[in-house]
Design a protein around this motif. Structure first.
Motif, PDB file in Angstrom:
ATOM      1  N   THR A  31       0.798  -1.218   0.000  1.00 18.52           N
ATOM      2  CA  THR A  31       0.000   0.000   0.000  1.00 18.52           C
ATOM      3  C   THR A  31       0.834   1.273   0.000  1.00 18.52           C
ATOM      4  O   THR A  31       0.558   2.186  -0.765  1.00 18.52           O
ATOM      5  N   PRO A  32       1.928   1.394   0.829  1.00 25.01           N
ATOM      6  CA  PRO A  32       2.689   2.647   0.829  1.00 25.01           C
ATOM      7  C   PRO A  32       3.268   2.989  -0.534  1.00 25.01           C
ATOM      8  O   PRO A  32       3.428   4.154  -0.864  1.00 25.01           O
ATOM      9  N   ILE A  33       3.606   1.962  -1.328  1.00 26.11           N
ATOM     10  CA  ILE A  33       4.151   2.230  -2.652  1.00 26.11           C
ATOM     11  C   ILE A  33       3.113   2.953  -3.497  1.00 26.11           C
ATOM     12  O   ILE A  33       3.413   3.899  -4.199  1.00 26.11           O
ATOM     13  N   GLN A  34       1.869   2.504  -3.373  1.00 26.14           N
ATOM     14  CA  GLN A  34       0.805   3.142  -4.122  1.00 26.14           C
ATOM     15  C   GLN A  34       0.548   4.547  -3.587  1.00 26.14           C
ATOM     16  O   GLN A  34       0.328   5.478  -4.340  1.00 26.14           O
ATOM     17  N   VAL A  35       0.634   4.684  -2.265  1.00 21.58           N
ATOM     18  CA  VAL A  35       0.369   5.987  -1.665  1.00 21.58           C
ATOM     19  C   VAL A  35       1.459   6.971  -2.065  1.00 21.58           C
ATOM     20  O   VAL A  35       1.204   8.114  -2.396  1.00 21.58           O
ATOM     21  N   CYS A  36       2.753   6.482  -2.050  1.00 16.64           N
ATOM     22  CA  CYS A  36       3.874   7.361  -2.375  1.00 16.64           C
ATOM     23  C   CYS A  36       3.797   7.849  -3.800  1.00 16.64           C
ATOM     24  O   CYS A  36       4.352   8.880  -4.137  1.00 16.64           O
ATOM     25  N   ALA A  37       3.150   7.064  -4.652  1.00 18.31           N
ATOM     26  CA  ALA A  37       3.083   7.441  -6.059  1.00 18.31           C
ATOM     27  C   ALA A  37       2.085   8.555  -6.294  1.00 18.31           C
ATOM     28  O   ALA A  37       2.027   9.124  -7.370  1.00 18.31           O
ATOM     29  N   ARG A  38       1.277   8.872  -5.280  1.00 17.33           N
ATOM     30  CA  ARG A  38       0.235   9.870  -5.468  1.00 17.33           C
ATOM     31  C   ARG A  38       0.772  11.251  -5.107  1.00 17.33           C
ATOM     32  O   ARG A  38       1.101  11.530  -3.959  1.00 17.33           O
ATOM     33  N   GLU A  39       0.870  12.115  -6.091  1.00 24.41           N
ATOM     34  CA  GLU A  39       1.444  13.437  -5.876  1.00 24.41           C
ATOM     35  C   GLU A  39       0.605  14.280  -4.927  1.00 24.41           C
ATOM     36  O   GLU A  39       1.123  15.136  -4.237  1.00 24.41           O
ATOM     37  N   GLU A  40      -0.739  14.001  -4.894  1.00 22.15           N
ATOM     38  CA  GLU A  40      -1.587  14.853  -4.081  1.00 22.15           C
ATOM     39  C   GLU A  40      -1.297  14.710  -2.607  1.00 22.15           C
ATOM     40  O   GLU A  40      -1.608  15.608  -1.821  1.00 22.15           O
ATOM     41  N   GLU A  41      -0.639  13.615  -2.184  1.00 22.48           N
ATOM     42  CA  GLU A  41      -0.341  13.426  -0.769  1.00 22.48           C
ATOM     43  C   GLU A  41       1.070  13.896  -0.436  1.00 22.48           C
ATOM     44  O   GLU A  41       1.301  14.481   0.602  1.00 22.48           O
ATOM     45  N   LEU A  42       2.069  13.583  -1.342  1.00 22.00           N
ATOM     46  CA  LEU A  42       3.455  13.945  -1.049  1.00 22.00           C
ATOM     47  C   LEU A  42       3.899  15.212  -1.761  1.00 22.00           C
ATOM     48  O   LEU A  42       4.876  15.819  -1.375  1.00 22.00           O
ATOM     49  N   GLY A  43       3.238  15.587  -2.820  1.00 25.69           N
ATOM     50  CA  GLY A  43       3.669  16.733  -3.592  1.00 25.69           C
ATOM     51  C   GLY A  43       4.741  16.342  -4.583  1.00 25.69           C
ATOM     52  O   GLY A  43       5.264  15.231  -4.559  1.00 25.69           O
ATOM     53  N   PRO A  44       5.123  17.230  -5.492  1.00 24.43           N
ATOM     54  CA  PRO A  44       6.125  16.915  -6.521  1.00 24.43           C
ATOM     55  C   PRO A  44       7.516  16.735  -5.913  1.00 24.43           C
ATOM     56  O   PRO A  44       7.861  17.379  -4.922  1.00 24.43           O
ATOM     57  N   LEU A  45       8.307  15.845  -6.528  1.00 24.98           N
ATOM     58  CA  LEU A  45       9.668  15.649  -6.069  1.00 24.98           C
ATOM     59  C   LEU A  45      10.521  16.844  -6.484  1.00 24.98           C
ATOM     60  O   LEU A  45      10.363  17.380  -7.569  1.00 24.98           O
ATOM     61  N   VAL A  46      11.460  17.238  -5.632  1.00 27.95           N
ATOM     62  CA  VAL A  46      12.309  18.389  -5.893  1.00 27.95           C
ATOM     63  C   VAL A  46      13.751  17.922  -5.988  1.00 27.95           C
ATOM     64  O   VAL A  46      14.229  17.195  -5.125  1.00 27.95           O
ATOM     65  N   GLN A  47      14.457  18.312  -7.064  1.00 30.69           N
ATOM     66  CA  GLN A  47      15.861  17.952  -7.215  1.00 30.69           C
ATOM     67  C   GLN A  47      16.679  18.688  -6.163  1.00 30.69           C
ATOM     68  O   GLN A  47      16.538  19.891  -5.976  1.00 30.69           O
ATOM     69  N   THR A  48      17.547  17.946  -5.473  1.00 22.58           N
ATOM     70  CA  THR A  48      18.289  18.541  -4.361  1.00 22.58           C
ATOM     71  C   THR A  48      19.563  19.235  -4.809  1.00 22.58           C
ATOM     72  O   THR A  48      20.125  20.014  -4.064  1.00 22.58           O
ATOM     73  N   THR A  49      20.069  18.923  -6.015  1.00 23.11           N
ATOM     74  CA  THR A  49      21.250  19.613  -6.525  1.00 23.11           C
ATOM     75  C   THR A  49      20.975  20.123  -7.938  1.00 23.11           C
ATOM     76  O   THR A  49      20.116  19.601  -8.639  1.00 23.11           O
ATOM     77  N   THR A  50      21.722  21.114  -8.339  1.00 26.25           N
ATOM     78  CA  THR A  50      21.590  21.681  -9.674  1.00 26.25           C
ATOM     79  C   THR A  50      22.801  21.252 -10.504  1.00 26.25           C
ATOM     80  O   THR A  50      23.830  20.844  -9.952  1.00 26.25           O
ATOM     81  N   PRO A  51      22.718  21.342 -11.842  1.00 24.80           N
ATOM     82  CA  PRO A  51      23.894  21.053 -12.668  1.00 24.80           C
ATOM     83  C   PRO A  51      25.109  21.891 -12.275  1.00 24.80           C
ATOM     84  O   PRO A  51      26.240  21.433 -12.331  1.00 24.80           O
ATOM     85  N   GLU A  52      24.843  23.134 -11.858  1.00 24.03           N
ATOM     86  CA  GLU A  52      25.958  23.988 -11.420  1.00 24.03           C
ATOM     87  C   GLU A  52      26.610  23.427 -10.158  1.00 24.03           C
ATOM     88  O   GLU A  52      27.841  23.391 -10.045  1.00 24.03           O
ATOM     89  N   ASP A  53      25.782  22.975  -9.192  1.00 19.59           N
ATOM     90  CA  ASP A  53      26.324  22.371  -7.971  1.00 19.59           C
ATOM     91  C   ASP A  53      27.195  21.160  -8.301  1.00 19.59           C
ATOM     92  O   ASP A  53      28.283  20.983  -7.749  1.00 19.59           O
ATOM     93  N   GLU A  54      26.694  20.322  -9.210  1.00 17.55           N
ATOM     94  CA  GLU A  54      27.429  19.117  -9.580  1.00 17.55           C
ATOM     95  C   GLU A  54      28.745  19.474 -10.261  1.00 17.55           C
ATOM     96  O   GLU A  54      29.781  18.858 -10.012  1.00 17.55           O
ATOM     97  N   TRP A  55      28.704  20.485 -11.141  1.00 17.52           N
ATOM     98  CA  TRP A  55      29.919  20.924 -11.830  1.00 17.52           C
ATOM     99  C   TRP A  55      30.965  21.439 -10.836  1.00 17.52           C
ATOM    100  O   TRP A  55      32.134  21.066 -10.896  1.00 17.52           O
ATOM    101  N   LEU A  56      30.531  22.290  -9.922  1.00 17.06           N
ATOM    102  CA  LEU A  56      31.458  22.843  -8.940  1.00 17.06           C
ATOM    103  C   LEU A  56      32.063  21.735  -8.075  1.00 17.06           C
ATOM    104  O   LEU A  56      33.244  21.790  -7.711  1.00 17.06           O
ATOM    105  N   GLY A  57      31.248  20.731  -7.781  1.00 13.98           N
ATOM    106  CA  GLY A  57      31.763  19.598  -7.015  1.00 13.98           C
ATOM    107  C   GLY A  57      32.845  18.848  -7.772  1.00 13.98           C
ATOM    108  O   GLY A  57      33.891  18.499  -7.214  1.00 13.98           O
ATOM    109  N   LEU A  58      32.614  18.610  -9.069  1.00 19.17           N
ATOM    110  CA  LEU A  58      33.616  17.916  -9.892  1.00 19.17           C
ATOM    111  C   LEU A  58      34.916  18.705  -9.955  1.00 19.17           C
ATOM    112  O   LEU A  58      36.007  18.140  -9.867  1.00 19.17           O
ATOM    113  N   VAL A  59      34.789  20.043 -10.085  1.00 19.99           N
ATOM    114  CA  VAL A  59      35.984  20.886 -10.198  1.00 19.99           C
ATOM    115  C   VAL A  59      36.782  20.881  -8.902  1.00 19.99           C
ATOM    116  O   VAL A  59      37.989  20.634  -8.894  1.00 19.99           O
TER     117      VAL A  59
END
Length: 266
Positions: A31-59
């Motif tokens: 059941t939780p898998i089905q519940v987690c898939a519902r955006e109305e309960e958890l909301g949209p997923l948000v990316q925690t890093t940006t391409p710029e963050d990743e680039w700066l990390g590599l450098v």
């Protein structure tokens, strides 16, 4: 007999109860898998890093060096090293260079002094096909090397992430010996398009023509490959193609290049 039936009935009830418990457990897991898939309960997923963050990390973690290869497959070492080579246009001439260092918005590129001096500096073409602007920042007065700063600030972070600086290992020049396998990559006919394999004839040979010690190789090279890289079989950049004749070439040792670069950074 009745007692036995009561025991059987009790066993069946317990068995049914256990089956129900299993079903409820499976339902609880699913059941939780089905519940987690519902955006109305958890909301949209948000990316925690940006391409710029990743680039700066590599450098800053210095993760953009070409991969070293120890499996004995020289062809893999060549593939790993190709993104470290660039094509440099000065006036009407095309030459080669190697990416010595990758910074946040710039590349430090090494090439031959005779390639960089005396002509109007134009542009640098990278292995990913992009052409960028650059400027000379240093020409050595003792050996045939100079340095260029290339501007990559207008490139997307995805494209920047495909760039690679040369793999340099301390002591590589000292580990070269007569007969060591090497390969050379230059940009006469296109970025990193000219590749030749050979061996070291002498790892520390004084050439009067250049006024310095060089790596003397039995390896073919074409005009325009000057400034390209000379690599050992594991993909470490051991020097820079500087001159040649027929099937003999001279490469400026990497330790000489790095010693000159220290003069710029100190």
């Amino acid at each position: 007999m009745n007692k036995k039936r009561e025991k059987d009935d009790g066993f069946r009830r317990r068995f049914r109860f256990c089956c129900m418990a299993v079903c409820l457990f499976v339902t609880a897991v699913c059941t939780p898998i089905q519940v987690c898939a519902r955006e109305e309960e958890l909301g949209p997923l948000v990316q925690t890093t940006t391409p710029e963050d990743e680039w700066l990390g590599l450098v800053h973690l210095k993760l953009l060096g070409a991969a070293e290869n120890y499996n004995g497959d020289v062809s893999q070492s060549i593939r790993n090293s190709m993104p470290t080579v660039v094509q440099i246009r000065t006036g009407n001439y095309l030459g080669s260079g190697i990416i010595l260092e990758i910074r946040e918005d710039t590349l430090v590129i090494a090439s031959n002094r005779h390639q960089l001096a005396g002509q109007e500096f134009s542009s640098i073409k990278l292995y990913n096909g992009v052409e960028v602007a650059g400027r000379r920042i240093y020409l050595s007065d003792s050996i045939d090397v100079g340095f260029v700063l290339a501007d990559i600030s207008q490139l997307s972070y995805e494209r920047r992430a495909k760039l690679r600086s040369v793999a340099v290992r301390e002591g590589c020049n000292e580990q070269l010996a007569k007969g060591s396998e090497i390969f050379m990559i230059g940009s006469t006919d296109g970025v990193a398009s000219n590749i030749y394999e050979g061996i070291v004839a002498d790892p520390w040979y004084y050439f009067d023509e250049f006024g310095s010690h060089m790596i003397y190789n039995y390896c073919k090279a074409k005009p325009g490959m000057s400034g390209g890289g000379t690599y050992d079989e594991h993909g470490h950049c051991v020097g820079m193609i500087t001159g040649g004749h027929d099937d003999e070439t001279a490469s400026l040792p990497m330790k000489s290049i790095l010693n000159e670069w220290k003069k710029v950074t100190e």
